[in-house]
Write a protein that holds these residues in place. Structure first.
Motif, PDB file in Angstrom:
ATOM      1  N   THR A  85       0.854  -1.194   0.000  1.00 31.63           N
ATOM      2  CA  THR A  85       0.000   0.000   0.000  1.00 31.63           C
ATOM      3  C   THR A  85       0.890   1.243   0.000  1.00 31.63           C
ATOM      4  OG1 THR A  85      -0.165  -0.277   2.404  1.00 31.63           O
ATOM      5  CG2 THR A  85      -2.015  -1.044   1.085  1.00 31.63           C
ATOM      6  N   SER A  86       1.473   1.516  -1.122  1.00 29.98           N
ATOM      7  CA  SER A  86       2.479   2.574  -1.232  1.00 29.98           C
ATOM      8  C   SER A  86       1.905   3.962  -0.979  1.00 29.98           C
ATOM      9  CB  SER A  86       3.132   2.525  -2.615  1.00 29.98           C
ATOM     10  OG  SER A  86       2.151   2.625  -3.634  1.00 29.98           O
ATOM     11  N   ARG A  87       0.623   4.172  -1.287  1.00 33.19           N
ATOM     12  CA  ARG A  87       0.044   5.508  -1.098  1.00 33.19           C
ATOM     13  C   ARG A  87      -0.077   5.864   0.381  1.00 33.19           C
ATOM     14  NH1 ARG A  87      -4.482   4.364  -5.818  1.00 33.19           N
ATOM     15  NH2 ARG A  87      -3.081   4.767  -7.584  1.00 33.19           N
ATOM     16  N   LEU A  88      -0.418   4.883   1.201  1.00 33.31           N
ATOM     17  CA  LEU A  88      -0.454   5.124   2.642  1.00 33.31           C
ATOM     18  C   LEU A  88       0.955   5.340   3.183  1.00 33.31           C
ATOM     19  CD1 LEU A  88      -3.103   2.503   3.844  1.00 33.31           C
ATOM     20  CD2 LEU A  88      -3.382   4.978   3.692  1.00 33.31           C
ATOM     21  N   ILE A  89       1.903   4.543   2.707  1.00 32.20           N
ATOM     22  CA  ILE A  89       3.291   4.683   3.155  1.00 32.20           C
ATOM     23  C   ILE A  89       3.839   6.047   2.778  1.00 32.20           C
ATOM     24  CG2 ILE A  89       5.630   3.787   2.831  1.00 32.20           C
ATOM     25  CD1 ILE A  89       4.370   1.013   2.423  1.00 32.20           C
ATOM     26  N   ASN A  90       3.543   6.504   1.572  1.00 30.40           N
ATOM     27  CA  ASN A  90       4.008   7.825   1.137  1.00 30.40           C
ATOM     28  C   ASN A  90       3.442   8.933   2.013  1.00 30.40           C
ATOM     29  OD1 ASN A  90       5.324   6.511  -0.937  1.00 30.40           O
ATOM     30  ND2 ASN A  90       3.762   6.972  -2.472  1.00 30.40           N
ATOM     31  N   THR A  91       2.176   8.812   2.398  1.00 30.52           N
ATOM     32  CA  THR A  91       1.540   9.833   3.241  1.00 30.52           C
ATOM     33  C   THR A  91       2.222   9.923   4.596  1.00 30.52           C
ATOM     34  OG1 THR A  91      -0.588   9.436   2.148  1.00 30.52           O
ATOM     35  CG2 THR A  91      -0.636  10.559   4.281  1.00 30.52           C
ATOM     36  N   VAL A  92       2.449   8.770   5.218  1.00 33.12           N
ATOM     37  CA  VAL A  92       3.076   8.742   6.542  1.00 33.12           C
ATOM     38  C   VAL A  92       4.488   9.306   6.476  1.00 33.12           C
ATOM     39  CG1 VAL A  92       3.925   7.215   8.354  1.00 33.12           C
ATOM     40  CG2 VAL A  92       1.665   6.843   7.378  1.00 33.12           C
ATOM     41  N   VAL A  93       5.258   8.865   5.514  1.00 30.26           N
ATOM     42  CA  VAL A  93       6.646   9.318   5.403  1.00 30.26           C
ATOM     43  C   VAL A  93       6.707  10.823   5.152  1.00 30.26           C
ATOM     44  CG1 VAL A  93       8.708   9.168   3.955  1.00 30.26           C
ATOM     45  CG2 VAL A  93       7.559   7.091   4.708  1.00 30.26           C
ATOM     46  N   GLY A  94       5.802  11.346   4.355  1.00 35.41           N
ATOM     47  CA  GLY A  94       5.763  12.786   4.121  1.00 35.41           C
ATOM     48  C   GLY A  94       5.530  13.568   5.405  1.00 35.41           C
ATOM     49  N   LEU A  95       4.608  13.103   6.251  1.00 36.64           N
ATOM     50  CA  LEU A  95       4.347  13.771   7.533  1.00 36.64           C
ATOM     51  C   LEU A  95       5.539  13.659   8.478  1.00 36.64           C
ATOM     52  CD1 LEU A  95       0.632  12.679   8.131  1.00 36.64           C
ATOM     53  CD2 LEU A  95       1.463  14.985   7.620  1.00 36.64           C
ATOM     54  N   GLN A  96       6.229  12.518   8.462  1.00 39.38           N
ATOM     55  CA  GLN A  96       7.396  12.354   9.326  1.00 39.38           C
ATOM     56  C   GLN A  96       8.527  13.300   8.922  1.00 39.38           C
ATOM     57  OE1 GLN A  96       8.148   8.136   9.005  1.00 39.38           O
ATOM     58  NE2 GLN A  96       7.119   7.713  10.940  1.00 39.38           N
ATOM     59  N   ILE A  97       8.765  13.411   7.646  1.00 44.12           N
ATOM     60  CA  ILE A  97       9.822  14.316   7.177  1.00 44.12           C
ATOM     61  C   ILE A  97       9.481  15.757   7.520  1.00 44.12           C
ATOM     62  CG2 ILE A  97      10.929  15.232   5.107  1.00 44.12           C
ATOM     63  CD1 ILE A  97      10.829  12.435   3.916  1.00 44.12           C
ATOM     64  N   LEU A  98       8.206  16.127   7.396  1.00 48.69           N
ATOM     65  CA  LEU A  98       7.780  17.476   7.769  1.00 48.69           C
ATOM     66  C   LEU A  98       8.022  17.727   9.259  1.00 48.69           C
ATOM     67  CD1 LEU A  98       6.372  20.149   7.057  1.00 48.69           C
ATOM     68  CD2 LEU A  98       4.187  19.017   7.534  1.00 48.69           C
ATOM     69  N   THR A  99       7.738  16.729  10.103  1.00 49.76           N
ATOM     70  CA  THR A  99       7.963  16.864  11.546  1.00 49.76           C
ATOM     71  C   THR A  99       9.442  17.041  11.857  1.00 49.76           C
ATOM     72  OG1 THR A  99       6.037  15.469  11.998  1.00 49.76           O
ATOM     73  CG2 THR A  99       7.621  15.741  13.778  1.00 49.76           C
ATOM     74  N   ILE A 100      10.306  16.295  11.169  1.00 57.24           N
ATOM     75  CA  ILE A 100      11.754  16.419  11.388  1.00 57.24           C
ATOM     76  C   ILE A 100      12.231  17.828  11.054  1.00 57.24           C
ATOM     77  CG2 ILE A 100      14.009  15.625  10.592  1.00 57.24           C
ATOM     78  CD1 ILE A 100      12.654  12.873  10.069  1.00 57.24           C
ATOM     79  N   VAL A 101      11.765  18.337   9.941  1.00 59.25           N
ATOM     80  CA  VAL A 101      12.181  19.677   9.517  1.00 59.25           C
ATOM     81  C   VAL A 101      11.710  20.731  10.515  1.00 59.25           C
ATOM     82  CG1 VAL A 101      11.915  21.424   7.728  1.00 59.25           C
ATOM     83  CG2 VAL A 101      12.280  19.034   7.087  1.00 59.25           C
ATOM     84  N   LEU A 102      10.467  20.619  10.983  1.00 62.24           N
ATOM     85  CA  LEU A 102       9.929  21.604  11.924  1.00 62.24           C
ATOM     86  C   LEU A 102      10.612  21.532  13.286  1.00 62.24           C
ATOM     87  CD1 LEU A 102       6.096  21.386  11.129  1.00 62.24           C
ATOM     88  CD2 LEU A 102       7.718  23.158  10.427  1.00 62.24           C
ATOM     89  N   SER A 103      11.022  20.331  13.719  1.00 62.75           N
ATOM     90  CA  SER A 103      11.658  20.183  15.036  1.00 62.75           C
ATOM     91  C   SER A 103      13.096  20.684  15.056  1.00 62.75           C
ATOM     92  CB  SER A 103      11.643  18.717  15.466  1.00 62.75           C
ATOM     93  OG  SER A 103      12.581  17.966  14.722  1.00 62.75           O
ATOM     94  N   ARG A 104      13.743  20.753  13.889  1.00 66.75           N
ATOM     95  CA  ARG A 104      15.135  21.185  13.761  1.00 66.75           C
ATOM     96  C   ARG A 104      16.069  20.372  14.663  1.00 66.75           C
ATOM     97  NH1 ARG A 104      14.560  27.829  13.624  1.00 66.75           N
ATOM     98  NH2 ARG A 104      13.142  27.908  11.829  1.00 66.75           N
ATOM     99  N   GLY A 105      15.733  19.120  14.875  1.00 69.25           N
ATOM    100  CA  GLY A 105      16.619  18.234  15.623  1.00 69.25           C
ATOM    101  C   GLY A 105      16.566  18.379  17.124  1.00 69.25           C
ATOM    102  N   ASP A 106      15.517  18.964  17.692  1.00 72.47           N
ATOM    103  CA  ASP A 106      15.382  19.109  19.153  1.00 72.47           C
ATOM    104  C   ASP A 106      14.716  17.854  19.713  1.00 72.47           C
ATOM    105  OD1 ASP A 106      14.918  19.763  21.765  1.00 72.47           O
ATOM    106  OD2 ASP A 106      14.137  21.765  21.351  1.00 72.47           O
TER     107      ASP A 106
END
Length: 761
Positions: free
Chosen positions: A380-401
Motif C-alpha cells: 500500500t504505497s500511497r499510505l506509506i508515502n503519506t506517513v513518510v511525508g508527515l514524518q519528514i515534515l515533523t523532522i524539519v519543523l523540530s530542527r533536531g530538538d
C-alpha cells in the motif's frame, strides 16, 4: 504474496483455460523473532533517549521510574494479546470501533497517529545526535578541523535520510523490512551483553554512586516538569509527584501498538507466537532500557552527566574502566548500534502507521484509493508515502530538538494505550465470547465475570493520561491539535466516501491482477508437490481451513483455485481480460480466503481460472503446477453421492494430454473431520477383504498343482484380469457386465463410499 497473470493452459486441450493470479498486500508471514525485532526497534530503542529525557524532567531518581514503567509494560502487553486474539486485523482502531463506535475510534486512532508520526522523527534525530557526538569527538581527538557538525542540524539531516531509506524498504514489503529489523536486533544484543558486563566490571573495580530512591524528596520537579500544575498544591502531594515522574517516563514504553499491526503477519501457531513475541519484547526492553538508565546514573559523575543527557549511552562508554583506545572503539560500536536500532524505529513507525491506516481505510473512513496495491511491489504505497511525508515534515519543523519531540511523543503513547484498554474492558461485557486468551485476575460473582486485572490496568493508564495532560503543556497543545486535525480529516473523508462505501464494499480485499503469456511454478511460487484447494462458495470454506490446519506450508505450498465458468465459445475464440475472470464473486471469495489464511498464519497462492468445464480447469491447473493433491468440498450436485463427484473428476483427468500426472483427490464432507480420498489415474486397487481371501485360496489351490512355489498372488490376479478382458470383448460381455453390476450394487449397500476420518494436526 502473489503475482498476477492471464494465460491458457496446455495447448490441444479440449478447452482453453485462462488463469488470473491475484496479488494481495498480505500473506508474507514472519516468525515471532522477526515480529519481536520489529517492535523492539521502537521499544528497546528508547533506551538511548528515555533515561536522559526523564532525568531532565525529574532528576537522578529517573531510573526507578523507568524501571516501574517497563515492568508495567507487561500488563500493557497482556491487553494487546487479548485484543489480538479477538481480531486478526486488530489494533486500537478496530478494538475501539467494536467497543464504543466510530467516533471514539477515529479520535483514538488520531492520537495514535500522533504517536507514530513522532516515533520516526524522535528515533532518527536521536540516532543523528549520537552519530554527531562521536564524529565531533573524533574530530577533536585527532585534530581534524573539518570533522565538526552542529548536532541538531546534523541529526535532522540524518533522520530524513533514515526515513527515506526505510520508506523504500517498506515499499518492497514486510518480509524485506523485518529482515533488516532482525539483523539490527542481533547486533544490538551483542552490544547490550558487552555493555552490561563492562558496566558490572567497572562497578566492581571502581565502585558506583547510588541511585536516589523514588520518593518525593528526591524528585526535582521544575516548572517545565509540572506544566499547568505550577503554583498549585498538587505537586507537593506524594502520590501526585510519583505519578508525574511516571508520566515523564512513559515514552520508554511505546511500541506495543505495532505488535497488534504485525499480528496479521505472524506465522502459525499465531496466538502462541504472539505470546512468545510479547515475552521477548518485554524481557529485552525491560532489561536494556532500565539497566542503561541505572548504569548512567551510577557510573557517570553528576558534574559530567548533564553533557550526555542527549547521548546517554555514548557518555556511559567513556566512563568505563579500561584502555582509552579500547573505550573509544566500544564508544564507536555503541554509537553505530544506536544508529542502527534508532533508525530501525523509523522502520517500525512506518510499518505500524501503515497497518493502522489500512484498518481505517477498510472501514470506509479513507477512500479506497489509498489501499490500491503498488503495481510493482503489491504494497500500500500511497499510505506509506503519506506517513513518510508527515514524518519528514515533523523532522524539519523540530530542527533536531529531541527533548521537544520526546515530550510531545508521550501524548499519543498513553492515550492510545488508554483507549485500547478501555475498549477491551467494554468488550468483556459486550462480547464475552470469542477469546482464546484473557488478561488474568478474573472473578465470577453470581455468574458474571468481573475483570479485576483489566479494570486496574485501565484505571492506571487513564490516571497517567490525565496527569500528562496537566504536566506537559507543549505535548498537550500539539497532541490535541494534531488529534483534532486528523479527526476532522477522517470525518470529512468518511462523509465524502460514504456514497462510494455504500456502492462498493470497502471490506473487500484489494487485489492486483497482472497478465502474462502462461502460468508457471516460478511465477506462482508453487513448488512441485503443492496442494490445490478448489473453492467457489465463500460461505463454505471448511475444506480450506482443514487443509491449512494439517499442512506445513514451509514444506508444501497451498494454491487456492477458483474456477470462473464460461461458455465454450467464450473459452476458445478470444482471450478474456483479467477483470472478466476475476469478477466480483472472485473478489468476495478471495477476501474470505485471505482472512482465513491470516488467521491460520499460513501462506497461500490465489488463482482464478476461466474454463467451460470446471473440473477440467482444476486438473489442467494441477497438471501444469505439478500438484500432488486436489482438495474440494462436496458439490451440491453430488450431495447424495460423493463418489460420483470423484468419478467426474477422474474423467476430467482422463481427458488430459499425456503425460498425465499422478494425483490424489480429497473431498471434504460437510462434517469437516470426514474426507473421501480418490486416486486419479492408474493406482493399486483397494481390494475388499473377501477378495483378498479369494485370491489367497486360489493361490493355495493352484500352488498344489503343477505350478508349485513359482506361483505368486500377482500371477493369479493377472490371469483373472486377462480372462476378464477377453470375456468383456466376446459373446460373454453381457454376462460379465451383469456380474459387475451385481458386485457394485452389493458393495454400495454395504458401504456407499469409503470415508476416512482425518483430524487436523
Amino acid at each position: 504474496m502473489t503475482s498476477g497473470e492471464t494465460t491458457r493452459l496446455p495447448a490441444g486441450s479440449s478447452t482453453r483455460t485462462k488463469v488470473v493470479v491475484a496479488t494481495t498486500v498480505m500473506l508474507s508471514f514472519i516468525s515471532f523473532w522477526r515480529a519481536a525485532a520489529i517492535v523492539l526497534s521502537d521499544l528497546a530503542s528508547s533506551a538511548y533517549y528515555a533515561g536522559g529525557i526523564a532525568e531532565t524532567q525529574i532528576g537522578k531518581s529517573a531510573p526507578w521510574f523507568i524501571l516501574a514503567v517497563m515492568l508495567f509494560s507487561y500488563a500493557v502487553r497482556a491487553i494487546y494479546v487479548e485484543s489480538c486474539s479477538m481480531f486478526v486485523r486488530g489494533g486500537v482502531y478496530k478494538v475501539v470501533h467494536e467497543a464504543m463506535g466510530g467516533t471514539l475510534a477515529k479520535i483514538s486512532v488520531s492520537a495514535l497517529m500522533f504517536d507514530y508520526i513522532l516515533t520516526g522523527p524522535i528515533s532518527g534525530v536521536s540516532a543523528g545526535l549520537y552519530l554527531a557526538g562521536i564524529l565531533n569527538e573524533m574530530g577533536h581527538r585527532f585534530h581534524i578541523v573539518g570533522l565538526h557538525f552542529y548536532p541538531p542540524y546534523f541529526a535532522a539531516a540524518f533522520a530524513v535520510l533514515a526515513t527515506v531509506y526505510f520508506w523504500r524498504k517498506n515499499l518492497l514489503g514486510m518480509h524485506e523490512s523485518s529482515e533488516k529489523a532482525l539483523r539490527i536486533m542481533q547486533i544490538t544484543t551483542v552490544m547490550v551483553v558487552i555493555l552490561v558486563a563492562w558496566c558490572l566490571l567497572t562497578m566492581a573495580l571502581n565502585g558506583f554512586q547510588p541511585v536516589p530512591l523514588p520518593v518525593k524528596a528526591n524528585l526535582r520537579l521544575g516548572p517545565q516538569s509540572v506544566g499547568w500544575l505550577k503554583g498549585t498544591v498538587a505537586p507537593t502531594i506524594t502520590a501526585v509527584a510519583i505519578l508525574i515522574g511516571l508520566g515523564h517516563s512513559l515514552l520508554a514504553m511505546s511500541g506495543f501498538e505495532t505488535l497488534a499491526q504485525v499480528y496479521r503477519e505472524l506465522a502459525s501457531p499465531k496466538l502462541q507466537n504472539l505470546k512468545r513475541a510479547g515475552n521477548v519484547i518485554f524481557l529485552y526492553s525491560m532489561l536494556f532500557t532500565s539497566l542503561a538508565s541505572f548504569f548512567a546514573v551510577m557510573l557517570i559523575p553528576d558534574s559530567e552527566r548533564p553533557k550526555y543527557l542527549d547521548n546517554l549511552l555514548g557518555g556511559l562508554s567513556i566512563f568505563l574502566v579500561g584502555a582509552p583506545a579500547l573505550k573509544l572503539l566500544f564508544h564507536i560500536f555503541v554509537v553505530v548500534v544506536g544508529t542502527l536500532i534508532l533508525a530501525g524505529a523509523v522502520n517500525t513507525a512506518i510499518i505500524g502507521s501503515n497497518g493502522v491506516l489500512n484498518r481505517v481505510a477498510e472501514d470506509g473512513v479513507l477512500p479506497n484509493w489509498f489501499r490500491k496495491p503498488n503495481p510493482k511491489f503489491g504494497t500500500t504505497s500511497r499510505l506509506i508515502n503519506t506517513v513518510v511525508g508527515l514524518q519528514i515534515l515533523t523532522i524539519v519543523l523540530s530542527r533536531g530538538d529531541v527533548n521537544t519531540l520526546g515530550e510531545a511523543y508521550a501524548f499519543g503513547v498513553v492515550w492510545s494505550f488508554s483507549f485500547n484498554a478501555l475498549s477491551v474492558l467494554v468488550l468483556r461485557f459486550k462480547q464475552p465470547e470469542n477469546r482464546e486468551w484473557k488478561v488474568p485476575l478474573n472473578f465470577k460473582v453470581r455468574g458474571v465475570e468481573i475483570p479485576v486485572g483489566l479494570g486496574l490496568i485501565t484505571l492506571f493508564l487513564f490516571t497517567l493520561a490525565c496527569i500528562n495532560v496537566f504536566t506537559k503543556e507543549l505535548a498537550t497543545i500539539a497532541g490535541v491539535s494534531f488529534t483534532l486535525a486528523f479527526f476532522l480529516l477522517f470525518s470529512v473523508s468518511e462523509k465524502i466516501n460514504r456514497k462510494e462505501h455504500a456502492r462498493n464494499r470497502q471490506d473487500l480485499e484489494q487485489f492486483r491482477l497482472d497478465q502474462s503469456a502462461e502460468v508457471s511454478q516460478e511465477e506462482m511460487h508453487a513448488r512441485p508437490g503443492n496442494v490445490i484447494v478448489a473453492c467457489r462458495n465463500p460461505f463454505h470454506l471448511e475444506h480450506l481451513e482443514k487443509t491449512l490446519a494439517k499442512t506445513d506450508t514451509r514444506k508444501v505450498d497451498i494454491v487456492v483455485l477458483s474456477v470462473h465458468r464460461v461458455t465454450a465459445a467464450a473459452s476458445g475464440e478470444y482471450d478474456l481480460n483479467a477483470d472478466q475472470i476475476f469478477a466480483a464473486a472472485e473478489q468476495d471469495l478471495f477476501t474470505k480466503v485471505v482472512s482465513i489464511a491470516e488467521k491460520a498464519g499460513k501462506h497461500v497462492e490465489l488463482l482464478a481460472v476461466a474454463a467451460a468445464d470446471p473440473w477440467l480447469g482444476i486438473v489442467q491447473t494441477a497438471q501444469r503446477l505439478q500438484s500432488s493433491r486436489i482438495v474440494t468440498g462436496l458439490s451440491p450436485l453430488y450431495a447424495g453421492n460423493p463418489a460420483e463427484q470423484g468419478k467426474v473428476v477422474g474423467e476430467a483427468w482422463e481427458s488430459l494430454e499425456p503425460p498425465r500426472p499422478s494425483l490424489s483427490l480429497e473431498i471434504v464432507l460437510p462434517d469437516p473431520d470426514q474426507s473421501i480420498f480418490f486416486n486419479l489415474g492408474p493406482h493399486p486397487p483397494r481390494l475388499w477383504p473377501e477378495d483378498i481371501d479369494r485370491a489367497h485360496r486360489l493361490w493355495l489351490e493352484l500352488s498344489a498343482t503343477s505350478c508349485g512355489a513359482k506361483l505368486h498372488h500377482r500371477d493369479v490376479i493377472g490371469v483373472a484380469l486377462s480372462r476378464l478382458e477377453q470375456q468383456l470383448h466376446s459373446e460373454q460381455a453381457a454376462e460379465v457386465l451383469a456380474d459387475i453390476n451385481a458386485e457394485v450394487r452389493q458393495h454400495a449397500v454395504e458401504s456407499p463410499f469409503e470415508v476416512q476420518k482425518v483430524r487436523p494436526q
